[in-house]
Design an enzyme around this catalytic site. Structure first.
Site, PDB file in Angstrom:
ATOM      1  N   LYS A  55     -29.136 -10.953 -18.342  1.00 43.06           N
ATOM      2  CA  LYS A  55     -27.766 -10.441 -18.385  1.00 43.06           C
ATOM      3  C   LYS A  55     -27.517  -9.544 -17.174  1.00 43.06           C
ATOM      4  O   LYS A  55     -26.494  -9.676 -16.489  1.00 43.06           O
ATOM      5  CB  LYS A  55     -27.516  -9.656 -19.680  1.00 43.06           C
ATOM      6  CG  LYS A  55     -27.335 -10.558 -20.885  1.00 43.06           C
ATOM      7  CD  LYS A  55     -27.352  -9.810 -22.203  1.00 43.06           C
ATOM      8  CE  LYS A  55     -27.360 -10.822 -23.355  1.00 43.06           C
ATOM      9  NZ  LYS A  55     -27.558 -10.239 -24.670  1.00 43.06           N
ATOM     10  N   GLN A  99     -28.295  -4.608 -27.554  1.00 44.76           N
ATOM     11  CA  GLN A  99     -29.077  -5.816 -27.831  1.00 44.76           C
ATOM     12  C   GLN A  99     -29.635  -5.770 -29.254  1.00 44.76           C
ATOM     13  O   GLN A  99     -30.282  -4.787 -29.641  1.00 44.76           O
ATOM     14  CB  GLN A  99     -30.216  -5.927 -26.798  1.00 44.76           C
ATOM     15  CG  GLN A  99     -31.037  -7.195 -26.903  1.00 44.76           C
ATOM     16  CD  GLN A  99     -30.243  -8.454 -26.558  1.00 44.76           C
ATOM     17  OE1 GLN A  99     -29.499  -8.483 -25.583  1.00 44.76           O
ATOM     18  NE2 GLN A  99     -30.402  -9.499 -27.358  1.00 44.76           N
ATOM     19  N   ASP A 122     -19.254  -8.146 -27.091  1.00 42.91           N
ATOM     20  CA  ASP A 122     -19.957  -9.095 -27.961  1.00 42.91           C
ATOM     21  C   ASP A 122     -19.072  -9.557 -29.121  1.00 42.91           C
ATOM     22  O   ASP A 122     -19.399 -10.529 -29.800  1.00 42.91           O
ATOM     23  CB  ASP A 122     -21.208  -8.425 -28.554  1.00 42.91           C
ATOM     24  CG  ASP A 122     -22.495  -8.922 -27.913  1.00 42.91           C
ATOM     25  OD1 ASP A 122     -22.467  -9.978 -27.266  1.00 42.91           O
ATOM     26  OD2 ASP A 122     -23.533  -8.250 -28.090  1.00 42.91           O
TER      27      ASP A 122
END
Ligand code: NAD
Length: 299
Positions: A55, A99, A122
């Site tokens: 990422k 995460q 997200d």
């Protein structure tokens, strides 16, 4: 029987990253700063470390800032929440990603709820889940949004098509179903308690498999000509002489590709789309947060 055409997610993702790079450069020229994504990793889960590294690399390659925060596994939840609050208040940070999975002493829902929904690239915050369900602009989880992009690229309008989503997770199955509904599909969500799953799948013009079971969906479950999107990433046990097992999806590619009209491979299908869509969501967040206009559908 003709072979299905292969949906090239890897190629589509490369094109999406190119478009994001152009939009990110334009944002920098207009805003006088780069768009920024903050990624928080707690602990040392090897798979999560690989995701976070990729990422960061891809964020920088697209001309955006990547702010990486690595916290030790024993970090108290309160310290993580304080970091999220700090990132919420930081004008250089447009997107925040924590995460998952988090260590077991942390409450994932509480951590996600602390992220400012307008930086929640997200799309996991309940506010964004509600926005998706009610058709308001927000952020949509990256993997299912990537699947819809591939479907629309392949099929054009999805209106009126029968879609079966196998799996009802918050990350893939449920948002996938909402997105297909928003595209005017007739949507069925199948899951571990569904009766006669092969018969349910056989009705579908579009099959999205997000189960986490290697090669579960067989060719004789697929309606001839259907479009098959395989979200699963499963590693088979290593065959003799191999150190690592083969990566396969939730669909038995060999048999399904004999029946389907189009199908995503694993690897090289849905997988590469997830990070590319994350970058897309970040550059969209930057424009929204800075009040700079953007044709979001053109990315
Ligand atoms: P999950 O374990 O949270 O959910 C799996 C779902 O499958 C559940 O809702 C369950 O009801 C359903 N299910 C389980 N067994 C079933 C059965 N026998 N028949 C029908 N349904 C069944 O998983 P997830 O997070 O949604 O991920 C699904 C798969 O997608 C995994 O292989 C994961 O690795 C992969 N994934 C890939 C990406 C990507 O490509 N970037 C992103 C997220 C997840």
């Amino acid at each position: 029987m003709t072979e299905a055409s292969i949906i090239d997610g890897k190629g589509f993702a490369a094109g999406l990253r190119e478009r994001v790079s152009r939009v990110a450069a334009d944002f920098e020229a207009k805003a006088g700063r780069k768009a920024g994504l903050a990624v928080v990793l707690v602990g040392e889960d090897p798979a999560s470390q690989v995701y976070v590294r990729n990422k960061n690399k891809q964020t920088v390659a697209c001309g955006m800032n990547s702010f990486e925060h690595k916290l030790p596994v024993e970090t108290p939840e309160a310290d993580l929440l304080a970091l999220v609050e700090k990132l919420n208040a930081d004008p250089a940070v447009d997107g925040i990603l924590v995460q998952l999975p988090l260590p077991s002493h942390m409450n994932e829902q509480k951590v996600i709820a602390t992220i400012n929904p307008d930086k929640d690239v997200d799309g996991f915050h309940v506010v964004n889940v509600g926005r998706l369900a009610t058709g308001l602009p927000g952020f949509v989880p990256c993997t299912p949004l990537g699947c819809v992009m591939l479907l629309k690229d392949k099929l054009g309008s999805l209106s009126g098509l029968d879609a079966v989503v196998i799996g009802r997770s918050n990350i893939v199955g449920k948002p996938m179903a909402q997105l297909l509904l928003a595209e005017s599909c007739t949507v069925t969500i199948a899951h571990s308690r569904t009766r006669d799953l092969p018969a349910v799948v056989r009705r579908a013009d579009i099959v999205v498999a997000a189960v986490g079971r290697a090669e579960m969906v067989k060719g004789d479950w697929i309606k001839p000509g259907a479009t098959v999107i395989d979200v699963g990433i499963n590693r088979l046990p290593p065959a003799e002489g191999e150190t690592k097992g083969k990566l396969v999806g939730d669909v038995d590619f060999a048999s399904a590709s004999q029946v389907a009209g189009a199908i995503t491979p694993v690897p090289g299908g849905v997988g590469p789309m997830t990070i590319a869509v994350l970058l897309r969501n970040t550059v969209v967040a930057a424009h929204r947060n800075a009040g700079i206009g953007l044709d979001e559908n053109a990315i």
